[in-house]
Enzyme design. Structure first.
Site, short mmCIF file in Angstrom:
data_model
loop_
_atom_site.label_atom_id
_atom_site.label_comp_id
_atom_site.label_asym_id
_atom_site.label_seq_id
_atom_site.Cartn_x
_atom_site.Cartn_y
_atom_site.Cartn_z
N LYS A 1 2.60 -10.21 -3.80
CA LYS A 1 3.50 -9.09 -3.48
C LYS A 1 4.95 -9.57 -3.35
O LYS A 1 5.88 -8.90 -3.84
CB LYS A 1 3.03 -8.43 -2.18
CG LYS A 1 1.64 -7.78 -2.32
CD LYS A 1 1.04 -7.44 -0.95
CE LYS A 1 -0.36 -6.86 -1.08
NZ LYS A 1 -1.08 -6.80 0.21
N GLU B 1 -12.42 -9.51 4.38
CA GLU B 1 -13.40 -9.61 3.28
C GLU B 1 -14.40 -10.72 3.58
O GLU B 1 -14.09 -11.67 4.31
CB GLU B 1 -12.68 -10.01 1.98
CG GLU B 1 -11.52 -9.12 1.61
CD GLU B 1 -11.94 -8.00 0.68
OE1 GLU B 1 -13.10 -8.00 0.22
OE2 GLU B 1 -11.10 -7.11 0.44
N GLY C 1 0.80 -1.23 0.00
CA GLY C 1 0.00 0.00 0.00
C GLY C 1 0.82 1.28 0.00
O GLY C 1 1.51 1.58 -0.97
N GLY D 1 -6.02 0.67 2.49
CA GLY D 1 -6.83 1.83 2.86
C GLY D 1 -6.82 2.88 1.77
O GLY D 1 -5.92 2.90 0.92
#
Ligand code: HSE
Length: 437
Positions: A205, A190, A134, A302
């Site tokens: 990642k 989720e 992120g 986020g």
């Protein structure tokens, strides 16, 4: 100066954050980029939401394919996610000479080689800072900040959902399922948490980081992936008693004959900074031969943290898009003609330390049998802990920590230990990393 025009595909959480931050910090971003960066068109299935968020200031459509061919757009931001439509859109944008900024780790981990080759051919950039951890600028750090180094290994907490679950399991002594249910109720996990809890998101990642750290093609299909759904709360407790924390790590490590690429729950000494990364936070530890250990910490998901990475890429692309493609930072850090064919090693060739938990009869000779098996396979014991049997029980938990051993030897040892009459059930194996600076 003439603004650069951006088409945004997807104005959900991250797209909305990108709009907000770009609007709020417009003046400073323009001073950094050298010209205004303007989102001029948005594609989203929810036109009403898109209209509300953008105040009707941009062209809106529910047809993302119309934006990737729009001649007025210079950069496409892809925030749709998934493998199929996103791949088509990104390849068409490239074909039409547009630069792409994406947060889509799944897409790049699976189709990255094809996408970067197409971008190279067309002389456009595909930027993906937001795809890994992120808001942490780890791609920039690996690709540029550490370019003097021979990178030896990377170990990252790169999935916030699982780190949140592990932190709660440790803090509250709860089971995996109890914490997952709670996290879903609170919206931290989720409704279908498979990608997160089974380690797939972290493996996407880790695969991308391995590629830019070692200059190897993207090889998600060769990653070893274990999530946290089978982790027992008792192992978190025993690990703690031995001075360790359990984290889901994405690990990319250079060995002489190849690269280890693996995601699994891992014991880490509790005194390491990274062992103290709690809740949904992310952190990546990178060891380079010149710099030693460096640690990057921050929010891995986020709206605004991810938008921070998306916009940093927009600024980079804006600054560099007039540069000769040969003089830009290569997509995967190394020049495309200079990639290495160092293979991804099979899991059997991995070398690491191990935590083994066995349920053993509490009688003379049992531990002698177990340690003989380990010794015969050249596995050296570092520490051992035997619990008191519960009232009325003749069996107890024994935990063994090993020194570094080969995975194939540990596999063989576990098979032999499980075959002993004095051992009940399966041996629990969790890998350990010292992560020494
Ligand atoms: N689902 C991810 C996480 C964030 O839990 O960290 C996006 O990659």
């Amino acid at each position: 100066m003439k603004p650069i025009n951006v088409g945004l595909l997807g104005i959900g959480t991250v797209g909305g954050g990108t709009w907000t931050v770009l609007t709020r910090n417009q003046e400073e971003i323009t001073r950094r980029a050298g010209r205004p960066i303007r989102i001029t068109a948005v594609a989203d299935r929810n036109l009403e939401l898109a209209r509300t968020l953008t105040d009707g200031q941009v062209k809106l459509t529910d047809d993302a394919f119309s934006l990737v061919k729009d001649p007025d757009i210079d950069i496409i931001i892809e925030l749709i996610g998934g493998y199929t439509t996103a791949r088509e859109l990104v390849l068409q944008a490239i074909e039409n000479g547009k630069h792409v900024v994406t947060a889509n780790k799944a897409l790049l981990a699976v189709h990255g080689n094809e996408i970067f080759a197409a971008a190279q051919k067309k002389g456009v950039m595909v930027a993906f800072e937001a795809a890994v951890a992120g808001g942490i600028p780890i791609i920039k750090a690996l690709r540029e900040g550490l370019s003097a180094n021979r990178i030896q290994w990377i170990a990252g907490i790169i999935n916030g959902t699982t780190n949140f679950i592990l932190s709660e399991m440790r803090d509250k002594g709860l089971s995996f399922n109890a914490v997952l249910n709670e996290a879903q109720k609170l919206g931290y996990a989720e409704a279908d948490p498979t990608f997160d809890i089974e380690g797939i998101d972290a493996a996407h990642k880790a695969t991308l980081m391995a590629s830019i750290a070692f200059g190897i093609p993207i090889q998600f299909d060769k990653a070893h992936i274990e999530g946290i759904s089978k982790l027992d709360a008792v192992d978190i407790k025993y690990a703690e008693q031995l001075g360790y924390r359990i984290k889901l790590l994405g690990i990319a490590k250079r060995q002489e004959k190849g690269v280890e690429l693996r995601v699994h729950p891992t014991l880490i000494p509790e005194k390491r900074l990274i062992a103290n990364v709690e809740g949904a936070m992310n952190a990546v530890l990178v060891w380079g031969d010149a710099v030693g250990a460096t640690l990057y910490y921050g929010k891995g998901a986020g709206a605004e943290p991810t938008a921070s990475a998306v916009i940093a890429d927009l600024v980079d692309v804006t600054r560099l898009h007039t540069a000769d493609p040969q003089h830009r930072v290569p997509h995967l850090a190394f020049q495309p003609g200079q990639m290495s064919d160092l293979p991804i090693l099979p899991m059997s060739a991995v070398e690491t330390a191990y935590y083994l938990r066995l349920r053993a009869l509490d009688k003379p000779g049992v531990l002698a049998d177990v340690t003989r098996i380990l010794a015969d396979l050249n596995i050296s014991i570092d520490a051992m802990m035997q619990k008191e049997p519960e009232e009325g029980e003749d069996r107890t938990d024994v935990v063994i920590l090993t020194h570094v051993a080969r995975e194939c030897d540990v596999d063989a040892a576990i098979t032999k230990i499980e075959a002993l009459d004095s051992i009940t059930g399966k041996v629990t194996r969790i890998r350990m990393e010292e992560l020494k600076g």
